[in-house]
Design a protein around this motif. Sequence first.
Motif, PDB file in Angstrom:
ATOM      1  N   ALA A 281       5.094  13.033  -1.703  1.00  0.00           N
ATOM      2  CA  ALA A 281       5.437  12.002  -0.719  1.00  0.00           C
ATOM      3  C   ALA A 281       5.844  10.782  -1.531  1.00  0.00           C
ATOM      4  CB  ALA A 281       4.243  11.693   0.173  1.00  0.00           C
ATOM      5  N   ASP A 282       6.999  10.198  -1.207  1.00  0.00           N
ATOM      6  CA  ASP A 282       7.615   9.206  -2.070  1.00  0.00           C
ATOM      7  C   ASP A 282       7.738   7.841  -1.369  1.00  0.00           C
ATOM      8  OD1 ASP A 282       8.099  11.878  -2.906  1.00  0.00           O
ATOM      9  OD2 ASP A 282       9.831  11.271  -4.083  1.00  0.00           O
ATOM     10  N   HIS A 283       7.663   6.786  -2.146  1.00  0.00           N
ATOM     11  CA  HIS A 283       7.670   5.361  -1.734  1.00  0.00           C
ATOM     12  C   HIS A 283       6.230   4.897  -1.469  1.00  0.00           C
ATOM     13  CE1 HIS A 283      11.911   4.304  -1.589  1.00  0.00           C
ATOM     14  NE2 HIS A 283      12.159   5.463  -0.992  1.00  0.00           N
ATOM     15  N   LEU A 284       5.680   5.158  -0.253  1.00  0.00           N
ATOM     16  CA  LEU A 284       4.265   4.872   0.064  1.00  0.00           C
ATOM     17  C   LEU A 284       3.909   3.400  -0.092  1.00  0.00           C
ATOM     18  CD1 LEU A 284       2.685   7.984  -1.755  1.00  0.00           C
ATOM     19  CD2 LEU A 284       3.653   7.850   0.550  1.00  0.00           C
ATOM     20  N   ASP A 285       4.862   2.518   0.205  1.00  0.00           N
ATOM     21  CA  ASP A 285       4.613   1.076   0.048  1.00  0.00           C
ATOM     22  C   ASP A 285       3.703   0.535   1.141  1.00  0.00           C
ATOM     23  OD1 ASP A 285       6.402   0.663  -2.242  1.00  0.00           O
ATOM     24  OD2 ASP A 285       7.948   1.286  -0.823  1.00  0.00           O
ATOM     25  N   LEU A 312      14.644  -5.208  -4.210  1.00  0.00           N
ATOM     26  CA  LEU A 312      14.737  -5.797  -2.870  1.00  0.00           C
ATOM     27  C   LEU A 312      13.953  -7.114  -2.786  1.00  0.00           C
ATOM     28  CD1 LEU A 312      14.467  -2.640  -0.547  1.00  0.00           C
ATOM     29  CD2 LEU A 312      16.530  -3.785  -1.387  1.00  0.00           C
ATOM     30  N   GLY A 313      13.243  -7.448  -3.838  1.00  0.00           N
ATOM     31  CA  GLY A 313      12.515  -8.711  -3.868  1.00  0.00           C
ATOM     32  C   GLY A 313      11.443  -8.805  -2.799  1.00  0.00           C
ATOM     33  N   SER A 314      10.852  -7.636  -2.478  1.00  0.00           N
ATOM     34  CA  SER A 314       9.927  -7.621  -1.341  1.00  0.00           C
ATOM     35  C   SER A 314       8.594  -8.303  -1.655  1.00  0.00           C
ATOM     36  CB  SER A 314       9.644  -6.176  -0.920  1.00  0.00           C
ATOM     37  OG  SER A 314       8.764  -5.571  -1.846  1.00  0.00           O
ATOM     38  N   GLY A 315       8.208  -8.310  -2.915  1.00  0.00           N
ATOM     39  CA  GLY A 315       6.915  -8.899  -3.262  1.00  0.00           C
ATOM     40  C   GLY A 315       5.732  -8.017  -2.907  1.00  0.00           C
ATOM     41  N   ARG A 316       5.984  -6.917  -2.185  1.00  0.00           N
ATOM     42  CA  ARG A 316       4.895  -6.004  -1.819  1.00  0.00           C
ATOM     43  C   ARG A 316       5.120  -4.676  -2.544  1.00  0.00           C
ATOM     44  NH1 ARG A 316       4.215  -3.555   4.235  1.00  0.00           N
ATOM     45  NH2 ARG A 316       6.098  -2.479   3.589  1.00  0.00           N
ATOM     46  N   PHE A 317       4.090  -4.175  -3.187  1.00  0.00           N
ATOM     47  CA  PHE A 317       4.201  -2.934  -3.959  1.00  0.00           C
ATOM     48  C   PHE A 317       3.186  -1.911  -3.470  1.00  0.00           C
ATOM     49  CE2 PHE A 317       6.316  -5.995  -6.547  1.00  0.00           C
ATOM     50  CZ  PHE A 317       7.247  -5.287  -7.298  1.00  0.00           C
ATOM     51  N   ALA A 318       3.491  -0.645  -3.647  1.00  0.00           N
ATOM     52  CA  ALA A 318       2.565   0.423  -3.262  1.00  0.00           C
ATOM     53  C   ALA A 318       1.207   0.228  -3.951  1.00  0.00           C
ATOM     54  CB  ALA A 318       3.151   1.779  -3.636  1.00  0.00           C
ATOM     55  N   ALA A 319       0.146   0.598  -3.249  1.00  0.00           N
ATOM     56  CA  ALA A 319      -1.223   0.378  -3.733  1.00  0.00           C
ATOM     57  C   ALA A 319      -1.619   1.484  -4.711  1.00  0.00           C
ATOM     58  CB  ALA A 319      -2.185   0.335  -2.554  1.00  0.00           C
TER      59      ALA A 319
END
Length: 426
Positions: A281-285, A312-319
Amino acid sequence: MRQSIDLLLTNAAQVITCAAPGPKRGAALADVGLMEDGAVAVDDGVIVEIGPAAALNARYTPRTRLDATGKVLCPGFVDCHTHLVFGGERVAEFERKLAGATYQELLAAGGGILSTMRATRAAPLDSLVRTGQRRLAALLKLGTTTVEIKSGYGLDAANELKMLAAIEQLAATAPLDIVPTFLGAHAVPPEYADLPDAYVELVCNELLPAVRDWWARSRFAASGVPFFNDVFCEAGVFDVRQTRRILEAGQRLGLRPKIHADEFVALGGTTLAIELNAISADHLDATPQAEIAALGASATLAVLLPGVNFHLGSGRFAAVRAMIEAGAGVALATDFNPGSAPILSLPLVMAIACRYQRLTPAEALNAATINAAYAIGLGDRLGSLEAGKQADVLIVNAPDYRHLVYWLGENLVEGVVKRGEVMSNA
Ligand code: NIG
Ligand code: FE
């Protein structure tokens, strides 16, 4: 009696094996299998032995000897999630994103994946192959020796098959190992804009059988390379019900599922992946903690793509730390594509993961080699330095493997050995 062999890489400051009998989880992920003053013996494209330099220098007479004094030997990188074949580019869209437009807004307005779909449909096969070859040459210089490539910018039978034909031609002409994945459900094409379920049926009833036949006749099936079926499960793209329909239809044809899940909105794609025994399962942000716990207890690997969040400059990353604590086998990949990740360098992706997701350099390296190999079904052949495995070895111009993720924007890979063939970056 000294044994003659093709190649001896020797006197390395560090040999990093990343060896493991299966995907590394938990504490094992922090162990890179480090040997100081080591050597790697290679014959007929395969690793014969790894051990102390003094012992191997005495045991073998190599036709080619490479002295790696002051350098690191490690496994070739495995990029287990890319969209490397496509027409055109999206640089104008990039500038609109910098001005505030979001990835999902651009897709909803007919841009994004659909803009690359138009350019890919318009591109003749040979131009897709030529641009792909240039990208693969760049990847190899950066140390990637195996790459998974998805279709998904054709979105009709003829153009999905054209993309797969391009991927097959790349495999025939490039030294890298290539694993193909069908991503017919990457977006709903404009012909079906008002009938998304009709497109899902087209994927299940026509595209999947056609691409399955293609694979069965391809060089991939002949050499035991698997073929995966992937879906972009996301709000405004394919929901869980549609994703299940497509992944189950693929399973009936023998294609193991992969899934793009929880990139922006958590829909339950990770739970579905576990239920269907997806290989990854890929991404999982945006994956909720309860699903992270379930993932950790499952065989499905977690493929993280932090180059996307960075771009994308989202500032949120997968845990990722929570995933490792839960026992998940985590892998890292670039997601190379013209929209969300115009990034070919796995060392840069590892460097981002260390800084923003608190992976250690050792965890990042295992995630981009052995675990990535398992995420595309090739973990028993490559992804680590072990006797009997394919000789895919990097010569890194640094005395310690941690330099790979410490220095930014410089390519420390000075030599690549692919199936025992030496390719210099000099
Ligand atoms: O993995 N998320 C969906 N697919 C790709 C992006 C492809 C594109 O934007 O062209 C991804 O991020
Ligand atoms: Fe992707």
